[in-house]
Motif scaffolding. Structure first.
Motif: not given
Length: 82
Positions: A42-47, A51-52
């Motif tokens: 799962k690719h998670v974008k940094t917010t 942390k992404g």
């Protein structure tokens, strides 16, 4: 009936013949998650809050591809051999 916390064996897919514990069930779609099996990336974008990165997590498997593992029968068979 497959329920949360029961041990199951996978009958089809990339993790065929592996065993694990059911951690979540989606009754509306007839699917279940098995601990440490059928893993996806799962690719998670940094917010601002989190942390992404790339994370591995379990994905749902259709219930028809699962079989209950009855540990009581295994114990009885080994006792009968003694």
């Amino acid at each position: 009936m497959i329920k949360k916390g029961l041990k199951v064996k996978i009958l089809a897919g990339k993790d065929k013949a592996k065993e694990g514990e059911v951690i979540e069930i989606d009754r509306s779609n007839n699917r279940a998650k098995v601990k440490d099996l059928n893993m996806i990336k799962k690719h998670v974008k940094t917010t601002k809050e989190k942390k992404g990165g790339i994370f591995s997590k379990e994905n749902f498997i259709h219930i028809s591809n699962l079989k209950l593992v009855n540990e009581k029968k295994k114990i009885k068979k080994t006792e009968a051999k003694k």
